[in-house]
Design a protein around this motif. Structure first.
Motif, PDB file in Angstrom:
ATOM      1  N   TYR A   4       1.410  -1.270   0.059  1.00 36.54           N
ATOM      2  CA  TYR A   4      -0.274   0.019   0.205  1.00 36.54           C
ATOM      3  C   TYR A   4       0.497   1.086   0.149  1.00 36.54           C
ATOM      4  O   TYR A   4       1.826   1.373   0.775  1.00 36.54           O
ATOM      5  CB  TYR A   4      -0.931   0.338   1.299  1.00 36.54           C
ATOM      6  CG  TYR A   4      -2.027  -1.359   1.364  1.00 36.54           C
ATOM      7  CD1 TYR A   4      -2.679  -1.138   0.309  1.00 36.54           C
ATOM      8  CD2 TYR A   4      -1.473  -2.018   1.917  1.00 36.54           C
ATOM      9  CE1 TYR A   4      -3.743  -2.448   0.407  1.00 36.54           C
ATOM     10  CE2 TYR A   4      -2.563  -3.247   1.968  1.00 36.54           C
ATOM     11  CZ  TYR A   4      -3.361  -3.663   0.956  1.00 36.54           C
ATOM     12  OH  TYR A   4      -4.171  -4.263   0.830  1.00 36.54           O
ATOM     13  N   GLN A  28     -13.588  -2.722   5.711  1.00 36.02           N
ATOM     14  CA  GLN A  28     -14.872  -3.998   4.722  1.00 36.02           C
ATOM     15  C   GLN A  28     -15.022  -3.279   3.776  1.00 36.02           C
ATOM     16  O   GLN A  28     -15.264  -4.148   1.996  1.00 36.02           O
ATOM     17  CB  GLN A  28     -16.050  -4.293   5.421  1.00 36.02           C
ATOM     18  CG  GLN A  28     -15.901  -4.466   6.044  1.00 36.02           C
ATOM     19  CD  GLN A  28     -17.825  -5.065   8.040  1.00 36.02           C
ATOM     20  OE1 GLN A  28     -18.335  -3.906   6.884  1.00 36.02           O
ATOM     21  NE2 GLN A  28     -17.442  -5.126   9.016  1.00 36.02           N
ATOM     22  N   GLU A  31      -9.721  -1.059   0.780  1.00 40.60           N
ATOM     23  CA  GLU A  31      -8.311  -2.042   0.811  1.00 40.60           C
ATOM     24  C   GLU A  31      -7.676  -1.490   1.087  1.00 40.60           C
ATOM     25  O   GLU A  31      -7.013  -0.296   0.732  1.00 40.60           O
ATOM     26  CB  GLU A  31      -8.042  -2.586  -0.566  1.00 40.60           C
ATOM     27  CG  GLU A  31      -6.930  -3.522  -0.400  1.00 40.60           C
ATOM     28  CD  GLU A  31      -6.769  -4.559  -2.312  1.00 40.60           C
ATOM     29  OE1 GLU A  31      -5.825  -5.184  -1.070  1.00 40.60           O
ATOM     30  OE2 GLU A  31      -7.519  -4.231  -2.810  1.00 40.60           O
ATOM     31  N   ASP A  33      -4.041  -1.138   4.952  1.00 36.94           N
ATOM     32  CA  ASP A  33      -3.497  -2.562   5.570  1.00 36.94           C
ATOM     33  C   ASP A  33      -3.376  -0.679   7.070  1.00 36.94           C
ATOM     34  O   ASP A  33      -3.187   0.583   7.010  1.00 36.94           O
ATOM     35  CB  ASP A  33      -2.715  -2.928   6.105  1.00 36.94           C
ATOM     36  CG  ASP A  33      -1.153  -2.592   5.312  1.00 36.94           C
ATOM     37  OD1 ASP A  33      -1.577  -1.275   5.518  1.00 36.94           O
ATOM     38  OD2 ASP A  33      -0.143  -3.237   5.325  1.00 36.94           O
ATOM     39  N   THR A  50      -3.288   3.089   2.589  1.00 38.52           N
ATOM     40  CA  THR A  50      -3.756   2.455   1.295  1.00 38.52           C
ATOM     41  C   THR A  50      -3.295   2.947  -0.172  1.00 38.52           C
ATOM     42  O   THR A  50      -2.893   4.205  -0.237  1.00 38.52           O
ATOM     43  CB  THR A  50      -5.469   3.296   1.459  1.00 38.52           C
ATOM     44  OG1 THR A  50      -6.464   2.232   0.449  1.00 38.52           O
ATOM     45  CG2 THR A  50      -5.331   5.067   1.222  1.00 38.52           C
TER      46      THR A  50
END
Length: 83
Positions: A4, A28, A31, A33, A50
């Motif tokens: 990312y 959710q 995408e 972390d 991201t």
């Protein structure tokens, strides 16, 4: 190479903000972390890695006023470049 590319940080100011709901929505639907969504009903701090920072900004702006926005390109940091 990083999975990312962008480090997104911002504050959301509003009323009735739901820290857990915001965390769950981002995890959710966008995408990435290293998610942190912490604060209270009036102010939430977001930190997220991201490849689609605009999605984070758009979602957060739908919840209240966003400010202190930082979007950093972590690949450039890894290469010792600015930005």
């Amino acid at each position: 190479m990083l999975q990312y590319k962008f480090d997104v940080q911002l504050l959301i100011e509003g009323e009735g903000l739901d820290e857990d709901g915001i965390n769950d929505y981002i995890a959710q639907n966008i995408e990435g972390d290293c998610l942190l969504a912490i604060g209270d009903e009036d102010l939430i701090k977001i930190h997220y890695h991201t490849n689609t920072p605009w999605k984070v900004l758009e979602y957060c702006a739908s919840l209240g006023e966003i400010h202190d926005i930082v979007v950093e390109n972590m690949e450039r940091q890894t290469d010792h470049l600015h930005g």
